[in-house]
Write a protein that holds these residues in place. Structure first.
Motif, PDB file in Angstrom:
ATOM      1  N   TYR A 130       0.918   0.872  15.080  1.00 18.09           N
ATOM      2  CA  TYR A 130      -0.368   1.197  14.467  1.00 18.09           C
ATOM      3  C   TYR A 130      -0.220   1.295  12.954  1.00 18.09           C
ATOM      4  CZ  TYR A 130      -4.641   3.587  13.230  1.00 18.09           C
ATOM      5  OH  TYR A 130      -5.821   3.918  12.637  1.00 18.09           O
ATOM      6  N   LYS A 131       0.854   1.997  12.531  1.00 20.67           N
ATOM      7  CA  LYS A 131       1.110   2.187  11.107  1.00 20.67           C
ATOM      8  C   LYS A 131       1.342   0.838  10.418  1.00 20.67           C
ATOM      9  CE  LYS A 131       5.056   4.067   9.610  1.00 20.67           C
ATOM     10  NZ  LYS A 131       6.156   5.048   9.591  1.00 20.67           N
ATOM     11  N   ALA A 132       2.178   0.007  11.025  1.00 23.89           N
ATOM     12  CA  ALA A 132       2.506  -1.293  10.433  1.00 23.89           C
ATOM     13  C   ALA A 132       1.254  -2.160  10.321  1.00 23.89           C
ATOM     14  CB  ALA A 132       3.572  -1.990  11.270  1.00 23.89           C
ATOM     15  N   THR A 133       0.393  -2.100  11.342  1.00 28.77           N
ATOM     16  CA  THR A 133      -0.844  -2.886  11.308  1.00 28.77           C
ATOM     17  C   THR A 133      -1.707  -2.435  10.130  1.00 28.77           C
ATOM     18  OG1 THR A 133      -0.705  -2.938  13.711  1.00 28.77           O
ATOM     19  CG2 THR A 133      -2.772  -3.673  12.747  1.00 28.77           C
ATOM     20  N   ASN A 134      -1.825  -1.113   9.943  1.00 27.99           N
ATOM     21  CA  ASN A 134      -2.587  -0.588   8.799  1.00 27.99           C
ATOM     22  C   ASN A 134      -2.015  -1.079   7.482  1.00 27.99           C
ATOM     23  OD1 ASN A 134      -4.334   0.861  10.333  1.00 27.99           O
ATOM     24  ND2 ASN A 134      -3.208   2.789  10.176  1.00 27.99           N
ATOM     25  N   ILE A 135      -0.683  -1.048   7.369  1.00 28.66           N
ATOM     26  CA  ILE A 135      -0.034  -1.431   6.108  1.00 28.66           C
ATOM     27  C   ILE A 135      -0.295  -2.910   5.819  1.00 28.66           C
ATOM     28  CG2 ILE A 135       2.204  -1.707   4.946  1.00 28.66           C
ATOM     29  CD1 ILE A 135       3.121   0.850   6.415  1.00 28.66           C
TER      30      ILE A 135
END
Ligand SMILES: [Zn+2]
Ligand SMILES: [Zn+2]
Length: 340
Positions: A130-135
């Motif tokens: 989820y975090k990587a997708t946001n970044i």
């Protein structure tokens, strides 16, 4: 159905239901080796499959449980149950593990509080995804809003992979930094490999004061760069990998195309909130978080198997990340095509 029915041959292990746990007071010794329990030295553990009580040595393994237990992570089981469950593990990894569950959190928008801030430490690979997708989405958004701050298409074009992290750094004089993230490689056909979890630690000395949380996107330019992320411990990306702070914008685009920007294997981009200028990757420690990978895939897989092998299928949970990466690459591809 109970475990004893399965052992008698009257039932199927796969349709087994969770047991009632034996109360702690019912066992002063390990069910298997009969050693007495002692504070700290030999403590009680319940086997998640049979519900009986064992010492740590007799219940050391963690395995995926049958579907009715509704557990996507490997759980502690006793030695006897481990022998029963081991043959089922490949099947369970393909049916109950986190890797085969679709992502539940998959939007980056202001209605989701979790989109406001990327925590530097995430406990699971699902959270890392989820975090990587946001970044990736935020780097793509900056790029399309202001081309002068975009990652040059010449760097993205033909990239062999990405490491995506968020890192917290703080201190006064001495500084320490730590963070987590993931690395994902691009296959020859343009699809993406399953992600592998990363940990990042560093400490430094200098004229510095404050604290900062940075989102990092590291573009791995070629296969040797991907290979550098395949060990369990990569010291400061040394060992032949050269890492450069990635140039930005149209000017860099021109320099890159005439080949003046050198041939670094990795380019790092950061987006920071706080008082430090940025995070230095050199002189730091990157590790593969094997326990996080095990928890997600439900079986022990090395970073090399994930990033360079062909035997693990891409997890459904990573679909949103793959779409975000495809968008980033497609934009770069369109830009290069325009220039030609
Ligand atoms: Zn024991
Ligand atoms: Zn058991």
């Amino acid at each position: 159905m109970s475990l004893s029915a399965v052992l008698d041959g009257d039932g199927d292990l796969l349709s087994l239901e969770p047991p009632c746990w034996v109360p702690d007071s019912h066992a002063t010794t390990c069910t298997r080796c009969k050693a007495g329990f002692r504070p700290l030295a030999r403590t009680r553990h319940h086997c998640r499959l049979c519900g009986s009580i064992f010492c740590g040595a007799c219940s050391a393994g963690k395995l995926l449980l049958p579907p009715k237990f509704r557990e996507a992570s490997p759980q502690r089981v006793c030695v006897n149950c481990a022998a029963l469950l081991t043959p089922l593990q490949p099947f369970l990894a393909g049916t109950v593990s986190h890797a085969v569950q679709p992502a539940v959190h998959d939007v980056t928008d202001a209605s989701a509080l979790r989109s406001w801030f990327n925590p530097p430490m995430a406990a699971s690979l699902a959270a890392e995804l989820y975090k990587a997708t946001n970044i990736v989405r935020s780097f793509a958004a900056v790029g399309s809003r202001s081309p002068d701050k975009a990652i040059p298409a010449a760097i993205l074009d033909g990239a062999a992979g990405f490491a995506i992290l968020s890192v917290a750094k703080g201190g006064c004089g001495w500084s320490v930094a730590a963070g987590t993230g993931l690395v994902v490689a691009r296959k020859a056909g343009g699809s993406w490999t399953p992600p592998s979890a990363l940990g990042f630690y560093s400490c430094g000395w200098g004229f510095q004061f404050g604290g900062v949380v940075s989102d990092l996107l590291i573009v791995l330019r070629n296969q040797p760069a991907v290979a550098a992320f395949c060990g369990t411990l990569h010291c400061g990306l040394a060992g032949g990998v050269n890492l450069a702070v990635g140039p930005l914008g149209r000017q860099a685009e021109v320099t890159m195309q005439v080949g003046l920007a050198g041939a670094a294997m990795c380019y790092s981009y950061s987006c920071s909130r706080g008082a430090f200028a940025g995070v230095s990757i050199e002189g730091s420690l990157l590790t593969t978080r094997s326990d996080v990978n095990l928890n997600f895939y439900g079986r022990p897989l090395t970073a090399k198997q994930l990033l360079m092998g062909d035997n693990v299928s891409a997890p459904v949970a990573a679909d949103a990340l793959y779409t975000a990466l495809d968008d980033l690459m497609a934009r770069a591809g369109a830009l290069s095509a325009e220039r030609r």
